[in-house]
Design an enzyme around this catalytic site. Structure first.
Site, short mmCIF file in Angstrom:
data_model
loop_
_atom_site.label_atom_id
_atom_site.label_comp_id
_atom_site.label_asym_id
_atom_site.label_seq_id
_atom_site.Cartn_x
_atom_site.Cartn_y
_atom_site.Cartn_z
N LYS A 5 -6.19 -0.39 6.90
CA LYS A 5 -4.99 -0.14 7.71
C LYS A 5 -4.82 1.36 7.93
CE LYS A 5 -0.34 0.76 6.43
NZ LYS A 5 0.92 0.41 5.78
N GLU A 27 -2.14 0.24 13.53
CA GLU A 27 -0.68 0.23 13.35
C GLU A 27 0.02 1.41 14.00
OE1 GLU A 27 0.63 -0.18 9.28
OE2 GLU A 27 2.73 0.03 9.84
N TYR A 64 5.47 6.41 4.53
CA TYR A 64 4.86 5.36 3.73
C TYR A 64 4.14 5.97 2.56
CZ TYR A 64 3.87 0.47 3.35
OH TYR A 64 3.86 -0.82 2.93
N ARG A 69 8.60 -3.97 2.92
CA ARG A 69 10.01 -4.04 2.50
C ARG A 69 10.56 -5.47 2.64
NH1 ARG A 69 11.85 1.01 6.06
NH2 ARG A 69 9.77 0.67 6.87
N LYS A 103 -0.98 -4.16 14.28
CA LYS A 103 0.25 -4.25 13.47
C LYS A 103 1.34 -3.43 14.15
CE LYS A 103 2.02 -3.42 8.82
NZ LYS A 103 1.75 -3.59 7.40
N SER A 105 3.06 -8.83 8.34
CA SER A 105 2.40 -7.95 7.37
C SER A 105 3.52 -7.06 6.83
CB SER A 105 1.33 -7.11 8.07
OG SER A 105 0.79 -6.16 7.19
N SER A 120 7.76 -4.79 9.15
CA SER A 120 9.20 -5.09 9.19
C SER A 120 10.02 -3.85 9.52
CB SER A 120 9.65 -5.75 7.89
OG SER A 120 9.41 -4.94 6.76
N GLY A 121 9.55 -2.69 9.17
CA GLY A 121 10.11 -1.44 9.70
C GLY A 121 11.55 -1.11 9.34
N GLY A 122 12.11 -1.71 8.30
CA GLY A 122 13.50 -1.42 7.93
C GLY A 122 14.45 -2.53 8.33
N GLU A 167 3.29 2.38 14.63
CA GLU A 167 4.68 2.00 14.37
C GLU A 167 5.63 2.79 15.26
OE1 GLU A 167 6.02 2.02 10.28
OE2 GLU A 167 8.11 1.70 10.88
N ARG A 212 10.93 3.12 -5.29
CA ARG A 212 11.40 1.74 -5.46
C ARG A 212 11.52 1.38 -6.93
NH1 ARG A 212 7.88 -1.45 -0.88
NH2 ARG A 212 8.39 -0.03 0.83
N ASP A 216 0.83 -1.20 0.00
CA ASP A 216 0.00 0.00 0.00
C ASP A 216 0.86 1.25 0.00
OD1 ASP A 216 0.77 -1.03 2.58
OD2 ASP A 216 -0.38 0.60 3.49
#
Ligand code: 13P
Length: 393
Positions: free
Chosen positions: A176, A219, A393, A335, A261, A332, A303-305, A221, A72, A63
């Site tokens: 989300k 989420e 994001y 990356r 999340k 979830s 995964s956050g990096g 984070e 990317r 997303d």
């Protein structure tokens, strides 16, 4: 405000005796608290949430906003055009057998309403592969006026009640909302204000989504930027999660029809002591055990990096440990699922199948990790740091 950490207690509110078992949340002891959502989507929300964290399955987060996915694509030799974004997401969604490991895909709004290159709606492509479509509904982070240096808040609530039924009508079954909190102890971050705003907005979002039949993924984070140690992350994450769950209850969110999340409980990316996977797993499970109500269905980590392989290893270690909460603990990742895949592809026709094989391999690795059965190194990855400073994001 009454805080219960363990044991049981009963007291009388109005005419009704209420009893509580162990609930590590703050509860408003008021007869005027919002009633828990119980409407036409209650049964469906429970069913969808459980399907999303079915044994051995997790979520593919794809997303990324147009800007982020564009970076990317550009880093791998492609232009950020709608056709290329469509081709990239089509590669992901048509990976044969992906539905063995992936229960749902989180889409950006453009993708939810987009067709594949042959004109078939992506929603149908996903459903045909056994994958439930979902949608990112926040519209991004803005500076938090009155907060600490660099703190943000997440926007999009004002239009959510109108947008959510349209997403459901288009085939989305979950949503989300990502908000980011930074740890910067010398500057007092995250501030109480940042935590309160994040938690309250997550709870409003979650309740609004449930009214429209979308399972909310909550989420909060905790960014990995910084040099803080593991214990600091755990202390702050406990504070964040208990605040989030208090607000979810204040807003009448049906916990059985929601998912969390979170970040894994890791030290800052520049910490001197990097901590080993077993210690990270122990701290992650301890944090969740201390903060999550048992009624909640499942946890789908971001995964956050963290690199692809480390994300799988940490998830695997987490699932090897005993824990008090019965929630599913799965993935979830964005990356940590897509990075090798897009590199292998590079926009070239001849690499298409190899790229899909790469995605399949990482999805399988994470599926095994969600069962505590992953053998480190048994699936390929192009190892690299996926950390991006102040990631948006
Ligand atoms: P990462 O796994 O790249 O952190 O992304 C997950 C996500 O959906 C962040 O909102």
């Amino acid at each position: 405000m009454l805080t219960l950490v363990s044991g049981s207690l009963s007291f009388t509110a109005g005419m009704h005796p209420i009893s509580f078992n162990r609930v590590a949340v703050n509860m408003m002891a008021t007869p005027n608290a919002a009633a828990i959502y119980d409407g036409k989507y209650t049964a469906e929300l429970r069913k969808t949430a459980n399907a999303m964290v079915a044994k051995g399955k997790g979520l593919l987060a794809c997303d990324e906003s147009t800007g982020t996915v564009g970076k990317r694509l550009e880093a791998n030799g492609m232009e950020n055009t709608e056709a290329n974004r469509c081709a990239w997401r089509n590669l992901l969604f048509t990976t044969a057998g992906l539905g063995e490991f992936i229960s749902g895909a989180i889409l950006y709004e453009e993708t939810l309403f987009q067709n594949d290159p042959n004109g078939k709606p992506f929603v149908d492509v996903l459903n045909a592969n056994g994958i439930i479509p979902g949608i990112k509904v926040d519209v991004g982070l803005k500076p938090l006026v009155g907060g600490g240096p660099g703190e943000t808040w997440c926007t999009g609530l004002d239009t959510l009640a109108e947008r959510a039924p349209k997403y459901y009508a288009q085939g989305a079954r979950f949503a989300k909302w990502r908000t980011g909190l930074k740890i910067d102890v010398p500057n007092g971050c995250p501030t109480d204000l940042a935590i309160e705003v994040a938690a309250q907005d997550l709870a409003r979002y979650a309740r609004i989504c449930q009214e429209s039949g979308l399972v909310p993924i909550v989420e909060p984070e905790i960014l990995i930027d910084g040099d803080h140690d593991l214990a600091t992350t755990a202390r702050i994450q406990e504070r964040v999660l208990t605040t989030v769950y208090a607000k979810l209850q204040d807003n009448g969110v049906l916990l059985e029809g929601s998912l969390l999340k979170p970040s894994m409980t890791v030290p800052g990316v520049d910490a001197k002591d990097k901590s080993d996977p077993t210690t990270i797993a122990k701290m992650t499970v301890q944090t969740l055990d201390r903060c999550l109500p048992p009624a909640m269905v499942g946890v789908t980590f971001l995964s956050g990096g963290i690199s692809e392989e480390d994300s799988s290893i940490y998830l695997n270690e987490i699932n090897k440990l005993p824990r008090k909460g019965a929630w599913a603990l799965t993935f979830s990742f964005s990356r940590a699922l897509q990075s090798s895949c897009i590199k292998v592809w590079g926009g070239k026709k001849e690499n298409y199948k190899a790229a899909q094989d790469q995605l399949y391999a990482r999805a399988k690795a994470n599926s095994e990790a969600s069962l505590g059965k992953y053998k480190p190194g048994s699936q390929p990855s192009i190892e690299q740091s996926l950390f991006v400073k102040n990631y948006v994001y």
